[in-house]
Enzyme design. Structure first.
Site: not given
Ligand code: 13P
Length: 281
Positions: A82-83, A134, A179, A209, A228
């Site tokens: 990821d990222h 992205e 977050g 989240t 995600n």
């Molecule tokens: P959250 O931490 O808000 O669940 O986001 C997760 C995310 O997008 C990881 O790339």
């Protein structure tokens, strides 16, 4: 069931109209909890870790553990970086056998993002791995270290970007942020629908989240096929441990270990229900 490619998982999600949960993990307990939820509910899933988290969980240790968990699971599991921001890290994940990588060039000028993403696509091709990129800027940052301002995706740019880069999945910004949200997010479904109408590849929602169940459902019924979840998993594991101590249920290290697994398991299972991925494995 073998380790699978994210592309195959997202194709099925498009055909059968659900979203695949992509769960960030930081240790063995989270891997075990998420896999347990996937097996029990017969949900296909993606296990992921962001480059910025590797200072806590080094890739050469957690990567093989994620891959081993996927290979031994009774449901299809893809393993994803990821990222990814550096070609070094992306290359290491590909060499380990990750079945997909994200290149995050969202902060770069458009042309630079296209150029770097294309480079990652050609690197990944050699490994048969899929690529996510992205366009626009999801708010916050994966580890909360920088407060990146949210910038909604331009549907025009998304269409051009997808066409020019040949990526397999596209993360978009529609008012979502990493977050905990300070206020309930107001997602721009108009932008989502407009991108969906112009781009044929699966779309990705970061910052899961704190998004309300009805918004998740509207997202996955409108083209979002990978969602995600990171902070919610970390928080659930930590909360279970804290409650365990408060209730006197943790008497030693392994009680704490079990609580972390339970936290990750419950959180993942809850999301699988909302994503309609249950029974799709
Ligand atoms: P959250 O931490 O808000 O669940 O986001 C997760 C995310 O997008 C990881 O790339």
């Amino acid at each position: 069931m073998p380790l699978v490619n994210m592309k195959a998982l997202l194709k099925d999600a498009m055909e059968r109209n659900y979203a695949v949960g992509s769960f960030s993990v930081a240790n063995l307990e989270m891997i075990q909890g998420v896999i347990k939820a996937a097996e029990e509910t017969k949900s296909p899933i993606i296990l992921q870790i962001a480059e910025v988290r590797l200072n806590h969980s080094p890739l050469h240790i957690i990567g093989p553990a994620m891959l081993a968990a996927a290979k031994n699971a009774s449901v299809p599991v893809a393993v994803h970086l990821d990222h990814g921001t550096t070609l070094e890290c992306i290359g290491e994940a590909l060499r380990l056998g990750f079945t997909s990588v994200m290149f995050d060039g969202s902060h770069l000028p458009f042309e630079k993002n296209v150029e770097m993403t294309k480079e990652v696509v050609s690197m990944a091709k050699g490994y048969g791995a899929a690529v996510e990129a992205e366009i626009g800027c999801v708010g916050g940052s994966e580890d909360g270290s920088v407060d990146i301002a949210m910038r909604c995706t331009s549907p025009d740019q998304a269409e051009i970007f997808a066409e020019r880069t040949g990526v397999d999945a596209l993360a978009i910004a529609i008012g979502n942020a990493h977050g905990f949200y300070k206020e309930a997010p107001e997602l721009r479904f108009d932008i989502l629908e407009s991108v969906r109408d112009r781009v044929s590849i699966p779309l990705v929602l970061h910052g899961g989240t704190g998004i309300e169940p009805e918004d998740f459902i509207r997202c996955h019924q409108s083209g979002i096929k990978k969602i995600n979840i990171a902070t919610a998993t970390f928080a659930a594991a930590e909360r279970k441990v804290r409650e365990g101590y408060e209730k006197g249920e943790i008497k030693g290290y392994y009680d704490m270990h079990v609580k972390q697994i339970e936290g990750a398991y419950e959180n993942a299972k809850k999301h699988m229900e909302i994503f309609y991925s249950i029974g799709k494995a």
